[in-house]
Design an enzyme around this catalytic site. Structure first.
Site, PDB file in Angstrom:
ATOM      1  N   CYS A  74      -4.619   2.597  -3.703  1.00  0.00           N
ATOM      2  CA  CYS A  74      -3.337   3.016  -3.088  1.00  0.00           C
ATOM      3  C   CYS A  74      -2.235   1.989  -3.334  1.00  0.00           C
ATOM      4  CB  CYS A  74      -3.488   3.281  -1.586  1.00  0.00           C
ATOM      5  SG  CYS A  74      -4.657   4.564  -1.218  1.00  0.00           S
TER       6      CYS A  74
ATOM      7  N   LYS B 201     -10.541  -0.233  10.330  1.00  0.00           N
ATOM      8  CA  LYS B 201     -10.722  -1.409   9.475  1.00  0.00           C
ATOM      9  C   LYS B 201     -11.098  -2.645  10.300  1.00  0.00           C
ATOM     10  CE  LYS B 201      -7.310   0.149   6.079  1.00  0.00           C
ATOM     11  NZ  LYS B 201      -8.067   0.654   4.934  1.00  0.00           N
TER      12      LYS B 201
ATOM     13  N   ASP C 287       2.935  -4.161   7.872  1.00  0.00           N
ATOM     14  CA  ASP C 287       1.666  -3.471   7.678  1.00  0.00           C
ATOM     15  C   ASP C 287       0.564  -4.515   7.858  1.00  0.00           C
ATOM     16  OD1 ASP C 287      -0.660  -2.421   6.689  1.00  0.00           O
ATOM     17  OD2 ASP C 287       0.217  -1.565   4.884  1.00  0.00           O
TER      18      ASP C 287
ATOM     19  N   HIS D  29       0.867  -1.183   0.000  1.00  0.00           N
ATOM     20  CA  HIS D  29       0.000   0.000   0.000  1.00  0.00           C
ATOM     21  C   HIS D  29       0.904   1.234   0.000  1.00  0.00           C
ATOM     22  CE1 HIS D  29      -2.763   2.971   1.767  1.00  0.00           C
ATOM     23  NE2 HIS D  29      -3.757   2.179   1.408  1.00  0.00           N
TER      24      HIS D  29
ATOM     25  N   GLN E  20      -4.808  -4.922   6.819  1.00  0.00           N
ATOM     26  CA  GLN E  20      -5.871  -5.785   6.279  1.00  0.00           C
ATOM     27  C   GLN E  20      -5.961  -7.135   6.990  1.00  0.00           C
ATOM     28  OE1 GLN E  20      -8.182  -4.909   4.225  1.00  0.00           O
ATOM     29  NE2 GLN E  20      -7.344  -2.982   3.477  1.00  0.00           N
TER      30      GLN E  20
END
Ligand SMILES: Cc1ncc(COP(=O)(O)O)c(C=O)c1O
Length: 382
Positions: free
Chosen positions: A337, A195, A169, A111, A172
């Site tokens: 993104c 999220k 990261d 991302h 998600q």
């Protein structure tokens, strides 16, 4: 099980087909109520008042830190609250004193939050060497939906460079699968509250205790100091050193409630529910011959980016527009993104991304498929 009843948005809009949880998840009533409770019952500042409502606010704020720590198997002192994944990754880059010629290994699927910051403050490379300072990896891609085996990537990286700083990261991942940062042995793990059924404006940076000692503050102000004189200042210990100013108190407390919400359903059920829907989604999309999907069908969370290479079809934005307007199906269109990844695949106009949350049902997917068929009719009849 239909989880829509926990989300008040569906009471007002029962025909809303929300397939954009990858962008942000909807909020359950319990999270909204918890934030309203803070604002109505004890909306004082934290860490400074000595009166009961301030003490209550501090307790609730720190309780949320404890819940986050437990949720990812970290220690409470290792949890820094930020404004989101982007802010967390920026904090790592600045607090670790990244310099322009420091090598950072990134992935093409990253991302922009986990790409542009390294490009701007360090030097992006794609292969790990003994000189690599940082390895920035993605737990679950927000375009491919693939779960990366980051534990073995980290092990391999440390064989090449034992000192490498690993930044993950996890934006998600955290709402959809259990995460154990101690087992992963990463140095940093970043994610966003919004999220994972929590509020916007709050995020988390897990910092391994040893690395936190190497970090310099990236923001200065109240709340992060130990002493201040006219000529110099010293810093608080622990996460406070990185939480200058009044933090997003209601949001942190709301995030704690979102974690309770996830824990109450349990990852066993979340994964079962979402896996069944992902299989259904892939099966239905597979029946449409003009749609292709990015990435593999294996080891995939409920997130599918689609495109058509038929020249008659509209752009991803055209398709998403029709789905939203005529079918009340919410999907995302564009590059999500992740422009370098789309460029690599040669897809300039972007993809349509459907992403699942706990509230989704087969009916949402059926409506998406109906909408996609209609867009095909509209564009190919021209
Ligand atoms: C994989 C990934 N990383 C980072 C981000 C950025 O999150 P935020 O906008 O909450 O900072 C996102 C959001 O879409 C994402 O999907």
């Amino acid at each position: 099980m239909n989880y829509k009843k926990y989300f008040p948005i569906f009471k007002k809009q029962p025909n809303l087909h929300y397939l954009d949880s990858g962008a942000t998840a909807l909020k359950p009533q319990v999270v909204i109520d918890k934030m309203v409770e803070y604002y109505t019952d004890y909306s004082a500042n934290i860490h400074r008042g000595l009166y009961p409502i301030s003490e209550r606010a501090t307790e609730e704020y720190e309780l949320a830190r404890e819940k986050v720590a437990k949720f990812i198997n970290a220690k409470m002192e290792e949890i820094i609250f930020t404004s989101g994944t982007t802010d967390s990754i920026n904090l790592v880059a600045r607090a670790m004193g990244l310099k322009k010629d420091d090598e950072v290994v990134v992935e093409i699927e990253a991302h922009h939050s986990n790409f542009v910051v390294w490009q701007q403050l360090g030097k992006i490379v794609f292969e790990i060497t003994k000189n690599t300072k940082i390895l920035a990896i993605t737990h679950v891609s927000n375009v491919l939906g693939q779960i990366n085996d980051i534990k073995s990537i980290i092990e391999q990286a440390r064989k090449i460079n034992p000192e490498i700083v690993v930044v993950v990261d996890g934006a998600q991942a955290v709402a959809h699968m259990p995460v154990d940062v101690t087992d992963l042995d990463c140095d940093f793990y970043a994610f966003s509250g919004h999220k994972m059924y929590g509020p916007t404006g709050v995020g988390v940076l897990y910092t391994k205790a040893k690395r936190q000692l190497e970090m310099e503050p990236a923001k200065f102000g109240g709340g992060m100091i130990k002493t201040v004189s006219t000529s110099e200042s010293t810093w608080a210990n622990g996460p406070e050193k990185f939480e200058a100013g009044t933090p997003p108190i209601a949001e942190v407390i709301g995030l704690g409630e979102a974690i309770d919400f996830i824990n109450e359903i349990g990852f066993e059920e979340i994964q079962k529910h979402e896996k069944e829907l992902t299989e259904y989604l892939l099966e239905k999309i597979g029946e449409i011959n003009w749609i292709k999907i990015l990435g593999s069908r294996e080891n995939k969370l409920g997130l599918v980016a689609m495109y058509s290479d038929d020249p008659k079809m509209g752009t991803s934005h055209d398709i998403a527009d029709i789905l939203g307007r005529d079918f009340n199906v919410c999907v995302r269109a564009g590059h999500h993104c992740a422009m370098p990844l789309h460029t690599k695949f040669g897809i300039e106009t972007g993809t349509v991304r459907a992403s699942l949350g706990i509230y989704n049902t087969r009916e949402d997917i059926d409506e998406l498929i109906k909408g996609l068929s209609k867009t095909w009719m509209i564009f190919t009849k021209k």
